[in-house]
Design an enzyme around this catalytic site. Structure first.
Site, PDB file in Angstrom:
ATOM      1  N   SER A 127       0.822  -1.215   0.000  1.00  0.00           N
ATOM      2  CA  SER A 127       0.000   0.000   0.000  1.00  0.00           C
ATOM      3  C   SER A 127       0.851   1.258   0.000  1.00  0.00           C
ATOM      4  O   SER A 127       1.943   1.287   0.553  1.00  0.00           O
ATOM      5  CB  SER A 127      -0.897   0.023   1.242  1.00  0.00           C
ATOM      6  OG  SER A 127      -1.667  -1.134   1.302  1.00  0.00           O
ATOM      7  N   SER A 159       2.070  -3.905   8.089  1.00  0.00           N
ATOM      8  CA  SER A 159       1.897  -4.569   9.385  1.00  0.00           C
ATOM      9  C   SER A 159       3.237  -5.045   9.939  1.00  0.00           C
ATOM     10  O   SER A 159       3.988  -5.729   9.237  1.00  0.00           O
ATOM     11  CB  SER A 159       0.962  -5.782   9.253  1.00  0.00           C
ATOM     12  OG  SER A 159      -0.331  -5.356   8.934  1.00  0.00           O
ATOM     13  N   GLU A 242      -3.967 -14.277   0.216  1.00  0.00           N
ATOM     14  CA  GLU A 242      -4.252 -13.370   1.322  1.00  0.00           C
ATOM     15  C   GLU A 242      -5.731 -13.401   1.683  1.00  0.00           C
ATOM     16  O   GLU A 242      -6.098 -13.436   2.842  1.00  0.00           O
ATOM     17  CB  GLU A 242      -3.808 -11.955   0.953  1.00  0.00           C
ATOM     18  CG  GLU A 242      -4.005 -10.980   2.103  1.00  0.00           C
ATOM     19  CD  GLU A 242      -3.340  -9.630   1.898  1.00  0.00           C
ATOM     20  OE1 GLU A 242      -3.071  -9.290   0.741  1.00  0.00           O
ATOM     21  OE2 GLU A 242      -3.115  -8.934   2.894  1.00  0.00           O
ATOM     22  N   ASN A 356     -13.808  -4.874   1.795  1.00  0.00           N
ATOM     23  CA  ASN A 356     -14.958  -5.705   1.407  1.00  0.00           C
ATOM     24  C   ASN A 356     -15.753  -5.086   0.257  1.00  0.00           C
ATOM     25  O   ASN A 356     -16.372  -5.806  -0.527  1.00  0.00           O
ATOM     26  CB  ASN A 356     -15.844  -5.962   2.633  1.00  0.00           C
ATOM     27  CG  ASN A 356     -15.198  -6.996   3.548  1.00  0.00           C
ATOM     28  OD1 ASN A 356     -14.043  -7.381   3.335  1.00  0.00           O
ATOM     29  ND2 ASN A 356     -15.926  -7.453   4.554  1.00  0.00           N
TER      30      ASN A 356
HETATM   31  C1  LIG Z   1      -4.891  -3.541  10.126  1.00  0.00           C
HETATM   32  C2  LIG Z   1      -4.397  -3.300   8.727  1.00  0.00           C
HETATM   33  C3  LIG Z   1      -3.252  -3.950   8.293  1.00  0.00           C
HETATM   34  C4  LIG Z   1      -2.755  -3.717   7.010  1.00  0.00           C
HETATM   35  N1  LIG Z   1      -1.573  -4.320   6.672  1.00  0.00           N
HETATM   36  C5  LIG Z   1      -1.022  -4.038   5.473  1.00  0.00           C
HETATM   37  C6  LIG Z   1       0.257  -4.584   5.130  1.00  0.00           C
HETATM   38  O1  LIG Z   1       0.851  -5.333   5.899  1.00  0.00           O
HETATM   39  N2  LIG Z   1       0.797  -4.236   3.948  1.00  0.00           N
HETATM   40  C7  LIG Z   1       0.164  -3.424   3.058  1.00  0.00           C
HETATM   41  O2  LIG Z   1       0.700  -3.171   1.999  1.00  0.00           O
HETATM   42  N3  LIG Z   1      -1.064  -2.888   3.348  1.00  0.00           N
HETATM   43  C8  LIG Z   1      -1.655  -3.177   4.538  1.00  0.00           C
HETATM   44  N4  LIG Z   1      -2.878  -2.617   4.871  1.00  0.00           N
HETATM   45  C9  LIG Z   1      -3.513  -1.666   3.933  1.00  0.00           C
HETATM   46  C10 LIG Z   1      -4.776  -2.197   3.284  1.00  0.00           C
HETATM   47  O3  LIG Z   1      -4.490  -3.179   2.333  1.00  0.00           O
HETATM   48  C11 LIG Z   1      -5.503  -0.985   2.687  1.00  0.00           C
HETATM   49  O4  LIG Z   1      -5.929  -0.189   3.782  1.00  0.00           O
HETATM   50  C12 LIG Z   1      -6.704  -1.374   1.824  1.00  0.00           C
HETATM   51  O5  LIG Z   1      -6.292  -2.030   0.654  1.00  0.00           O
HETATM   52  C13 LIG Z   1      -7.565  -0.156   1.454  1.00  0.00           C
HETATM   53  O6  LIG Z   1      -6.795   0.827   0.851  1.00  0.00           O
HETATM   54  P1  LIG Z   1      -6.852   2.351   1.378  1.00  0.00           P
HETATM   55  O7  LIG Z   1      -6.639   2.309   2.887  1.00  0.00           O
HETATM   56  O8  LIG Z   1      -5.895   3.127   0.572  1.00  0.00           O
HETATM   57  O9  LIG Z   1      -8.333   2.828   1.170  1.00  0.00           O
HETATM   58  P2  LIG Z   1      -8.952   3.428  -0.180  1.00  0.00           P
HETATM   59  O10 LIG Z   1      -8.537   2.607  -1.347  1.00  0.00           O
HETATM   60  O11 LIG Z   1      -8.654   4.900  -0.214  1.00  0.00           O
HETATM   61  O12 LIG Z   1     -10.505   3.197   0.050  1.00  0.00           O
HETATM   62  C14 LIG Z   1     -11.289   4.033   0.911  1.00  0.00           C
HETATM   63  C15 LIG Z   1     -12.725   3.504   0.871  1.00  0.00           C
HETATM   64  O13 LIG Z   1     -13.266   3.636  -0.468  1.00  0.00           O
HETATM   65  C16 LIG Z   1     -13.731   2.363  -0.931  1.00  0.00           C
HETATM   66  N5  LIG Z   1     -13.472   2.222  -2.362  1.00  0.00           N
HETATM   67  C17 LIG Z   1     -12.326   2.541  -3.023  1.00  0.00           C
HETATM   68  N6  LIG Z   1     -12.437   2.236  -4.342  1.00  0.00           N
HETATM   69  C18 LIG Z   1     -13.685   1.713  -4.519  1.00  0.00           C
HETATM   70  C19 LIG Z   1     -14.398   1.187  -5.646  1.00  0.00           C
HETATM   71  N7  LIG Z   1     -13.858   1.148  -6.872  1.00  0.00           N
HETATM   72  N8  LIG Z   1     -15.667   0.732  -5.442  1.00  0.00           N
HETATM   73  C20 LIG Z   1     -16.233   0.741  -4.219  1.00  0.00           C
HETATM   74  N9  LIG Z   1     -15.604   1.229  -3.098  1.00  0.00           N
HETATM   75  C21 LIG Z   1     -14.351   1.703  -3.248  1.00  0.00           C
HETATM   76  C22 LIG Z   1     -12.935   1.340  -0.147  1.00  0.00           C
HETATM   77  O14 LIG Z   1     -13.581   0.096  -0.102  1.00  0.00           O
HETATM   78  C23 LIG Z   1     -12.832   2.016   1.215  1.00  0.00           C
HETATM   79  O15 LIG Z   1     -13.996   1.788   1.959  1.00  0.00           O
HETATM   80  C24 LIG Z   1      -3.420  -2.835   6.132  1.00  0.00           C
HETATM   81  C25 LIG Z   1      -4.589  -2.198   6.567  1.00  0.00           C
HETATM   82  C26 LIG Z   1      -5.074  -2.411   7.840  1.00  0.00           C
HETATM   83  C27 LIG Z   1      -6.325  -1.688   8.265  1.00  0.00           C
END
Ligand SMILES: Cc1cc2nc3c(=O)[nH]c(=O)nc-3n(C[C@H](O)[C@H](O)[C@H](O)COP(=O)(O)OP(=O)(O)OC[C@H]3O[C@@H](n4cnc5c(N)ncnc54)[C@H](O)[C@@H]3O)c2cc1C
Length: 376
Positions: A127, A159, A242, A356
């Protein structure tokens, strides 16, 4: 599906006996703090010495060639015994399957044994601040240099990266190419010159979550996984693991649902039918997920887009199960303890491993064949 488990009973008995003897009597400190991270690393070593840290891997890398069914049974016993959380999980569940698919023999021989023993703990660096759900928009770069690559940019939400030893993830190596092309998948030591790690505050206050900054970090060619430019393909082979069974196996929820049932016996009011139904619902869903696990492995080893169904199921079940426990405990539950800790962590389940909302899009498009989101 043939649900005769008798062939795996000797293995189950062996695992159960070992765990009974070795699981620490008092829970280890959280693996999200430095002291707990070290204690969990020592636990990984102990598991490895009994050849139980990576049961499904080939023997040459520290495993015992266990079948998928044996692995599921191992997980059931592991969680039922209340054994410590796996600090190696990103390596074992995410990087290792990727290496088995795309790594060279040299990489397998170099990386897997120290991962199996807990000597090297891995962090996933996918990310970025502007690339979570839309991973293909990632901007951290890998630029060609003599004998390897120079990494620049930022990764976030990694993480346990504050304490881990190595990281892995995709970087943009060809800025001119289309979004999904021109990515290269690399491994790098987290103490390399030019890497800065900064812990990110989590809701539970634990410091292991981190963001990473790269400033001309040199990575030799031997640490590229797959072909340069094919990082998207490499990354996609990880996501099924994953989201599918391996990150959150049924054993985890079976054990939690059993503990919920005990909690209800201690604190529940038999006249409260609504609460009774919530407890029964969680217990049944945990068993349904178990059966689904057996069904999946009896049919395929590649969960593919179906893993999105699993991901939504386990993450929603985890939240419901913990909410029910806290409601049973009433105000006492809010003062602390394992249910509160578990609840706070369960809230992240619908976010990590791909949110989700995104998984619902994947199911709609790739499983049900519906038109792409936004198209008419
Ligand atoms: C506890 C935890 C551990 C994690 N560990 C890791 C790790 O070890 N390594 C790593 O690389 N990442 C990690 N992550 C990151 C995680 O994979 C991302 O938070 C996740 O993929 C969402 O990306 P974002 O936070 O950028 O949210 P965004 O992509 O900005 O999304 C924000 C919201 O908009 C919604 N959304 C976005 N696009 C769409 C669409 N096209 N249609 C419908 N809804 C949409 C999303 O579902 C979400 O609700 C971790 C996250 C958490 C919370």
């Amino acid at each position: 599906m043939d649900l005769d488990l008798s062939s795996v009973e000797p293995f189950r008995a062996e695992v159960r006996a070992w765990l009974r003897e070795h699981v620490p009597a008092a829970p280890l400190p959280s693996l999200e703090i430095e002291e707990g991270f070290a204690a969990h690393r020592a636990w990984e070593r102990e598991l490895h010495e009994a050849r139980l840290s990576v049961v499904s891997w080939p023997e040459e890398y520290g495993g015992r060639n266990a079948t998928p069914l044996e692995w599921l049974v191992f997980e059931e016993e592991y969680y039922a015994a209340g054994a410590p959380g796996r600090v190696s999980q990103n390596g074992i569940n995410l990087l290792a399957p990727t290496l088995f698919q795309h790594g060279t023999p040299e990489q397998l021989a170099r990386v897997l044994p120290s991962m199996a023993s807990g000597e090297v703990i891995w962090a996933q660096a996918w990310s970025e601040p502007g690339a979570g759900s839309d991973l293909a928009s990632l901007r951290a770069t890998a630029t060609r240099t003599d004998g390897g690559w120079l990494l620049n940019g930022q990764k976030t939400w990694s993480s346990r990266a504050a304490f881990a030893d190595w990281g892995f993830g995709p970087f943009r190596s060809d800025p001119e190419a289309e979004r999904h092309r021109g990515l290269t998948y690399l491994m790098f030591p987290l103490d390399a010159e030019g890497i800065t790690r900064r812990p990110i505050g989590r809701i539970d206050g634990k410091p292991a979550f981190a963001e990473l900054f790269f400033d001309d970090v040199f990575v030799p060619d031997r640490d590229v996984i797959g072909e340069p430019g094919s990082g998207w393909k490499v990354a996609m082979s990880t996501t099924g693991n994953e989201r599918g069974l391996t990150l959150r196996s049924p054993g985890r929820f079976l054990a939690a649902a059993d503990r919920l049932l005990e909690l209800w016996r201690e604190h529940g009011d038999p006249a409260d039918t609504a609460m009774r139904e919530r407890v029964a619902d969680a217990w049944i869903k945990a068993r349904a997920y178990r059966l689904k696990g057996f069904e999946t492995i009896s049919r395929t080893e590649d969960v593919g887009a179906e893993s999105s169904v699993n991901k939504i199921f386990w993450s929603e079940l985890d939240v419901a199960l913990h909410e029910t426990a806290l409601d049973l405990l009433g105000p006492d539950g809010e003062l602390g303890g394992e249910w509160l800790e578990g609840y706070v962590f369960s809230l992240a389940g619908p976010i990590y491993a791909g949110t989700n909302e995104i998984q619902r899009n994947v199911i709609a498009e790739r499983v049900l064949g519906l038109p792409k989101a936004g198209s008419r």
